[in-house]
Design a protein around this motif. Sequence first.
Motif, PDB file in Angstrom:
ATOM      1  N   LEU A  43     123.582  99.132  75.772  1.00  0.00           N
ATOM      2  CA  LEU A  43     124.514  99.524  76.826  1.00  0.00           C
ATOM      3  C   LEU A  43     125.071  98.304  77.541  1.00  0.00           C
ATOM      4  CD1 LEU A  43     125.572 102.080  78.368  1.00  0.00           C
ATOM      5  CD2 LEU A  43     123.759 101.605  80.022  1.00  0.00           C
ATOM      6  N   LEU A  44     126.298  98.407  77.975  1.00  0.00           N
ATOM      7  CA  LEU A  44     126.947  97.359  78.771  1.00  0.00           C
ATOM      8  C   LEU A  44     126.983  96.036  78.025  1.00  0.00           C
ATOM      9  CD1 LEU A  44     125.490  98.207  82.295  1.00  0.00           C
ATOM     10  CD2 LEU A  44     127.743  98.797  81.380  1.00  0.00           C
ATOM     11  N   GLY A  45     127.396  96.117  76.792  1.00  0.00           N
ATOM     12  CA  GLY A  45     127.579  94.904  76.003  1.00  0.00           C
ATOM     13  C   GLY A  45     129.017  94.444  76.123  1.00  0.00           C
ATOM     14  N   VAL A  79     123.390  92.008  80.512  1.00  0.00           N
ATOM     15  CA  VAL A  79     123.593  91.437  81.841  1.00  0.00           C
ATOM     16  C   VAL A  79     124.515  90.243  81.690  1.00  0.00           C
ATOM     17  CG1 VAL A  79     121.401  92.214  82.825  1.00  0.00           C
ATOM     18  CG2 VAL A  79     121.518  90.002  81.707  1.00  0.00           C
ATOM     19  N   ALA A  80     125.354  90.058  82.661  1.00  0.00           N
ATOM     20  CA  ALA A  80     126.292  88.947  82.627  1.00  0.00           C
ATOM     21  C   ALA A  80     126.682  88.598  84.043  1.00  0.00           C
ATOM     22  CB  ALA A  80     127.534  89.319  81.823  1.00  0.00           C
ATOM     23  N   GLY A  81     127.198  87.438  84.185  1.00  0.00           N
ATOM     24  CA  GLY A  81     127.688  87.030  85.482  1.00  0.00           C
ATOM     25  C   GLY A  81     128.494  85.760  85.310  1.00  0.00           C
ATOM     26  N   GLY A  82     129.251  85.437  86.297  1.00  0.00           N
ATOM     27  CA  GLY A  82     130.010  84.199  86.245  1.00  0.00           C
ATOM     28  C   GLY A  82     129.102  82.982  86.252  1.00  0.00           C
ATOM     29  N   ALA A  84     124.624  81.747  85.931  1.00  0.00           N
ATOM     30  CA  ALA A  84     123.273  82.160  85.543  1.00  0.00           C
ATOM     31  C   ALA A  84     122.611  82.901  86.703  1.00  0.00           C
ATOM     32  CB  ALA A  84     122.440  80.946  85.135  1.00  0.00           C
ATOM     33  N   LYS A  85     122.879  82.472  87.921  1.00  0.00           N
ATOM     34  CA  LYS A  85     122.318  83.138  89.090  1.00  0.00           C
ATOM     35  C   LYS A  85     122.774  84.595  89.154  1.00  0.00           C
ATOM     36  CE  LYS A  85     122.074  82.732  94.132  1.00  0.00           C
ATOM     37  NZ  LYS A  85     122.498  81.935  95.287  1.00  0.00           N
ATOM     38  N   GLY A  86     124.050  84.852  88.864  1.00  0.00           N
ATOM     39  CA  GLY A  86     124.568  86.214  88.866  1.00  0.00           C
ATOM     40  C   GLY A  86     123.937  87.066  87.780  1.00  0.00           C
ATOM     41  N   ALA A  87     123.729  86.484  86.607  1.00  0.00           N
ATOM     42  CA  ALA A  87     123.090  87.222  85.512  1.00  0.00           C
ATOM     43  C   ALA A  87     121.639  87.549  85.860  1.00  0.00           C
ATOM     44  CB  ALA A  87     123.161  86.420  84.220  1.00  0.00           C
ATOM     45  N   ARG A  88     120.934  86.617  86.474  1.00  0.00           N
ATOM     46  CA  ARG A  88     119.543  86.876  86.883  1.00  0.00           C
ATOM     47  C   ARG A  88     119.492  87.977  87.948  1.00  0.00           C
ATOM     48  NH1 ARG A  88     119.232  81.220  86.422  1.00  0.00           N
ATOM     49  NH2 ARG A  88     119.505  80.988  88.658  1.00  0.00           N
ATOM     50  N   ARG A  89     120.442  87.980  88.854  1.00  0.00           N
ATOM     51  CA  ARG A  89     120.503  89.015  89.890  1.00  0.00           C
ATOM     52  C   ARG A  89     120.693  90.392  89.236  1.00  0.00           C
ATOM     53  NH1 ARG A  89     124.586  87.176  93.111  1.00  0.00           N
ATOM     54  NH2 ARG A  89     126.027  88.056  91.614  1.00  0.00           N
ATOM     55  N   ASP A  90     121.598  90.484  88.251  1.00  0.00           N
ATOM     56  CA  ASP A  90     121.794  91.751  87.549  1.00  0.00           C
ATOM     57  C   ASP A  90     120.528  92.172  86.814  1.00  0.00           C
ATOM     58  OD1 ASP A  90     124.362  91.912  88.459  1.00  0.00           O
ATOM     59  OD2 ASP A  90     125.308  91.519  86.525  1.00  0.00           O
ATOM     60  N   LEU A  91     119.842  91.234  86.226  1.00  0.00           N
ATOM     61  CA  LEU A  91     118.600  91.531  85.523  1.00  0.00           C
ATOM     62  C   LEU A  91     117.567  92.116  86.487  1.00  0.00           C
ATOM     63  CD1 LEU A  91     116.726  91.399  83.070  1.00  0.00           C
ATOM     64  CD2 LEU A  91     116.298  89.010  83.641  1.00  0.00           C
ATOM     65  N   ARG A 106     111.115  93.650  79.865  1.00  0.00           N
ATOM     66  CA  ARG A 106     110.990  92.207  79.693  1.00  0.00           C
ATOM     67  C   ARG A 106     111.328  91.769  78.265  1.00  0.00           C
ATOM     68  NH1 ARG A 106     109.298  88.500  82.745  1.00  0.00           N
ATOM     69  NH2 ARG A 106     108.209  89.773  84.243  1.00  0.00           N
ATOM     70  N   ALA A 107     110.852  92.487  77.259  1.00  0.00           N
ATOM     71  CA  ALA A 107     111.082  92.080  75.871  1.00  0.00           C
ATOM     72  C   ALA A 107     112.560  92.084  75.530  1.00  0.00           C
ATOM     73  CB  ALA A 107     110.334  93.006  74.920  1.00  0.00           C
ATOM     74  N   ALA A 108     113.329  92.941  76.170  1.00  0.00           N
ATOM     75  CA  ALA A 108     114.755  93.041  75.857  1.00  0.00           C
ATOM     76  C   ALA A 108     115.545  91.880  76.422  1.00  0.00           C
ATOM     77  CB  ALA A 108     115.314  94.353  76.394  1.00  0.00           C
ATOM     78  N   HIS A 109     114.969  91.122  77.307  1.00  0.00           N
ATOM     79  CA  HIS A 109     115.726  90.070  77.995  1.00  0.00           C
ATOM     80  C   HIS A 109     115.277  88.675  77.610  1.00  0.00           C
ATOM     81  CE1 HIS A 109     117.546  93.166  80.361  1.00  0.00           C
ATOM     82  NE2 HIS A 109     116.360  93.641  80.636  1.00  0.00           N
ATOM     83  N   ARG A 110     114.557  88.536  76.532  1.00  0.00           N
ATOM     84  CA  ARG A 110     114.111  87.203  76.102  1.00  0.00           C
ATOM     85  C   ARG A 110     115.221  86.443  75.464  1.00  0.00           C
ATOM     86  NH1 ARG A 110     108.428  89.120  73.756  1.00  0.00           N
ATOM     87  NH2 ARG A 110     107.452  89.345  75.742  1.00  0.00           N
TER      88      ARG A 110
END
Length: 110
Positions: A43-45, A79-82, A84-91, A106-110
């Motif tokens: 989802l959300l690719g 997850v994405a963001g402009g 890395a900080k934004g991507a981590r926040r979405d995560l 966790r395994a999906a985000h390695r």
Amino acid sequence: MEFLSGLSAFPITPSDHYGRVDTVALRRLIARLSAAQVNSIGLLGSTGTYMYLSREERRRALAETLDETAGRMPVVVGVAGGTAKGARRDLRRNRRTNAGRGGCGRAAHR
């Protein structure tokens, strides 16, 4: 259930002309994929309008998908963001919405 084996489906993220996720259309897509017995959903690719959705709309799409799948299959969430900080926040937000109940975690985000 082995994580990410078999057929993974990557549906578009349907939206209306105002840029809001069309949750009825999204649920219909997810229900059809579930009926077709796919093994997981991505989802959300990079398909559909993902890059143009607000964080709130992404959250709505995730919540509707998790509700529709009801833990029957893993849901891998992009997850994405402009930055890395934004991507981590979405995560972190995805984890707080209980994304792990459908196999995403966790395994999906390695």
